[in-house]
Design an enzyme around this catalytic site. Structure first.
Site, PDB file in Angstrom:
ATOM      1  N   PRO A   1     -69.923 -51.033  28.230  1.00  0.00           N
ATOM      2  CA  PRO A   1     -70.407 -52.085  29.124  1.00  0.00           C
ATOM      3  C   PRO A   1     -71.444 -52.999  28.483  1.00  0.00           C
ATOM      4  CG  PRO A   1     -71.395 -49.976  29.699  1.00  0.00           C
ATOM      5  CD  PRO A   1     -70.336 -49.689  28.664  1.00  0.00           C
TER       6      PRO A   1
ATOM      7  N   THR B   1     -68.900 -45.866  28.554  1.00  0.00           N
ATOM      8  CA  THR B   1     -69.904 -45.205  27.713  1.00  0.00           C
ATOM      9  C   THR B   1     -71.302 -45.433  28.273  1.00  0.00           C
ATOM     10  OG1 THR B   1     -70.096 -47.104  26.226  1.00  0.00           O
ATOM     11  CG2 THR B   1     -68.458 -45.433  25.670  1.00  0.00           C
TER      12      THR B   1
ATOM     13  N   GLY C   1     -66.128 -54.027  21.320  1.00  0.00           N
ATOM     14  CA  GLY C   1     -66.146 -54.674  20.018  1.00  0.00           C
ATOM     15  C   GLY C   1     -65.864 -53.702  18.886  1.00  0.00           C
ATOM     16  N   ASP C   2     -66.147 -54.150  17.667  1.00  0.00           N
ATOM     17  CA  ASP C   2     -65.866 -53.334  16.484  1.00  0.00           C
ATOM     18  C   ASP C   2     -66.756 -52.095  16.419  1.00  0.00           C
ATOM     19  OD1 ASP C   2     -63.867 -55.107  15.528  1.00  0.00           O
ATOM     20  OD2 ASP C   2     -65.419 -56.428  14.730  1.00  0.00           O
TER      21      ASP C   2
ATOM     22  N   GLU D   1     -66.743 -45.965  16.641  1.00  0.00           N
ATOM     23  CA  GLU D   1     -66.955 -44.656  17.264  1.00  0.00           C
ATOM     24  C   GLU D   1     -65.630 -43.947  17.529  1.00  0.00           C
ATOM     25  OE1 GLU D   1     -69.461 -44.054  20.554  1.00  0.00           O
ATOM     26  OE2 GLU D   1     -71.055 -45.397  19.875  1.00  0.00           O
TER      27      GLU D   1
ATOM     28  N   GLY E   1     -68.018 -59.684  17.873  1.00  0.00           N
ATOM     29  CA  GLY E   1     -67.265 -60.022  16.675  1.00  0.00           C
ATOM     30  C   GLY E   1     -65.759 -59.950  16.829  1.00  0.00           C
TER      31      GLY E   1
ATOM     32  N   ARG F   1     -79.119 -61.188  21.220  1.00  0.00           N
ATOM     33  CA  ARG F   1     -77.842 -60.926  21.902  1.00  0.00           C
ATOM     34  C   ARG F   1     -77.625 -61.822  23.113  1.00  0.00           C
ATOM     35  NH1 ARG F   1     -74.266 -56.997  20.994  1.00  0.00           N
ATOM     36  NH2 ARG F   1     -74.685 -55.532  19.315  1.00  0.00           N
TER      37      ARG F   1
ATOM     38  N   ARG G   1     -75.723 -66.270  18.353  1.00  0.00           N
ATOM     39  CA  ARG G   1     -76.823 -65.535  17.719  1.00  0.00           C
ATOM     40  C   ARG G   1     -76.590 -65.381  16.216  1.00  0.00           C
ATOM     41  NH1 ARG G   1     -75.736 -59.698  17.291  1.00  0.00           N
ATOM     42  NH2 ARG G   1     -73.676 -59.225  18.106  1.00  0.00           N
TER      43      ARG G   1
END
Length: 358
Positions: free
Chosen positions: A4, A35, A61-62, A67, A94, A176, A182
C-alpha cells in the site's frame, strides 16, 4: 500481494478496483495480502505451503518484486519444484521490471510484422498488466545472487548500483510526495554535487575473460533488464533470460554538463552512445570500495570519510559509516542486508518464472 505504500500509495486502490474484479470475472480465486512492514511479502511467500497457490500477482513496484523473488528462492522446495510464476501490475515509482516485459512484447510484435498496440495512458496500465497475467504465458527470467563475506546472500531481479545512480535512487525517497518527479529533482541536485570515489571493479565476461577497472568512479550500474524505470531505458541491449547483464561505468573526469546530457538521454537509451558512458556485458560483477582494496594504505586515513552506498533493485542495501547520517528519514534505523564492503553480483540464468505479456 499488495504494497500500500508503493508509488503514490495507490496500489491498494489498484488491487481492489481493477485487479481483483478482473481476476474474479475470469474465474480466478485470489487471496489478498496487503503488506504491513518491510519483508512481509518475502516472509509470506517463503512460508506458503507447497501447492497452496498456482501463481503470485504482485501489485506494487520493483521493491515488492525484490521481496517476492527472494521469498520464492528461499522456499524449501525452491530446488526441487518448478518455480511459482509471478505476474506484475506496476504500481510503484519505477516499475522497471514490468516496463521491460511489455517493451519485449512490443518488440516481438514488431519483428513479426504485427500491428503495434496503441499507446495507453497511465490510468489504463493496471488493466493492461492484469490482462497479461490472465493470458498466463510463462517465461523465465535470470536473477543475480548478491554475496558478501559473512552475510547471507540475497537475490536481485533488476539491478545493482553504486555511486551517483544509487544516491539518486535512495536520496529521492525523502521526496516521495513528489511522485516520479522526485527522481528528476534529486538527480539535478546530485549532478550539481558531482563527486567520484576510488574503487576496484572486476567484471567477468560471458567468454570467461576478466576485466578490472581501478580508479575513481562516479557510478557503476549493472542491469538484467533494459528498463530501470518506466521512463529510463538504462540498458537498451539487455534482454530477459539472455544469460548476461549490462554494466554501465562512468569514471572521474566526466563533467556536470555531460552528466546532465546522460540523464536527459536515459528515456530513450541515448546515453549509451555518449563517450563518458562505458558499457560492458558480464556474468559476474565484483565491486570493492577503496578502503577494502589492496591499494589502501595508512596515508588514506587523511581522506574524507566513505559515504558510499549500494542499491539493489532500487532498494537501499548497504551504506558506509560516513553516509548513514545523511540518509532520508524513511531509511533511519533500517537493518540492511550488506555492509559497504566488497560485494559480488553473480548471474544465475533462468532461475524464476514470470507471466509475460502475449
Amino acid at each position: 500481494v499488495v504494497n500500500p505504500a508503493a508509488g503514490l500509495r495507490k496500489a491498494g486502490d489498484v488491487a481492489r478496483r481493477t485487479v481483483l474484479p478482473m481476476l474474479a470475472q475470469a474465474g480466478v480465486t485470489a487471496t489478498l495480502l496487503t503488506t504491513t512492514h518491510p519483508g512481509h511479502a518475502e516472509e509470506h511467500v517463503r512460508s506458503m505451503p507447497p501447492g497452496s497457490t498456482d501463481a503470485i500477482v504482485v501489485v506494487g513496484g520493483d521493491g515488492l518484486l525484490h521481496e517476492v523473488a527472494n521469498g520464492l528462492l528461499a522456499r524449501a522446495d525452491a530446488s526441487s519444484a518448478p518455480p511459482l510464476p509471478f505476474g506484475v501490475v506496476g504500481a510503484g515509482t519505477g516499475n522497471g521490471v514490468v516496463t521491460s516485459l511489455f517493451a519485449e512484447a512490443q518488440q516481438v510484435q514488431a519483428e513479426q510484422g504485427e500491428e503495434e498496440e496503441a499507446a495507453v495512458d497511465s490510468a489504463s496500465l493496471p488493466l493492461l498488466h492484469t490482462l497479461a497475467i490472465l493470458r498466463a504465458k510463462e517465461g523465465r527470467v535470470d536473477v543475480c545472487r548478491v554475496s558478501q563475506q559473512g552475510r547471507p546472500h540475497r537475490f536481485s531481479l533488476l539491478s545493482f548500483a553504486t555511486g551517483l545512480v544509487a544516491e539518486i535512487d535512495i536520496d529521492s525517497d525523502a521526496l516521495r510526495w513528489l511522485g516520479p518527479a522526485r527522481v528528476d529533482v534529486t538527480a539535478l541536485l546530485k549532478i550539481a554535487a558531482l563527486h567520484a570515489s576510488p574503487a576496484l571493479l572486476s567484471l567477468t565476461r560471458p567468454d570467461g575473460s576478466v576485466l578490472e577497472i581501478a580508479g575513481e568512479l562516479v557510478c557503476v550500474w549493472a542491469l538484467l533488464l533494459p528498463f530501470a524505470s518506466d521512463n529510463a531505458l538504462a540498458a537498451p541491449s539487455a534482454r530477459r533470460g539472455s544469460g548476461a547483464m549490462e554494466v554501465l561505468v562512468v569514471r572521474k573526469g566526466v563533467t556536470r554538463l555531460q552528466l546532465l546530457s546522460i540523464f536527459l538521454s536515459l528515456h530513450n537509451g541515448g546515453h549509451v552512445g555518449q563517450g563518458a558512458v562505458e558499457c560492458y556485458r558480464a556474468v559476474d560483477v565484483r565491486f570493492s570500495p577503496a578502503s577494502h582494496t589492496a591499494s589502501a594504505t595508512a596515508s588514506d586515513t587523511a581522506a574524507p570519510p566513505d559515504t558510499g552506498l549500494f542499491a539493489i533493485d532500487g532498494e537501499l542495501a548497504a551504506v558506509a559509516s560516513g553516509g548513514a547520517g545523511r540518509l532520508p528519514g524513511v531509511h533511519a534505523g533500517k537493518e540492511l542486508p550488506f555492509h559497504h564492503a566488497p560485494l559480488s553480483y553473480t548471474l544465475l540464468p533462468a532461475r524464476l518464472s514470470v507471466l509475460l505479456p502475449a
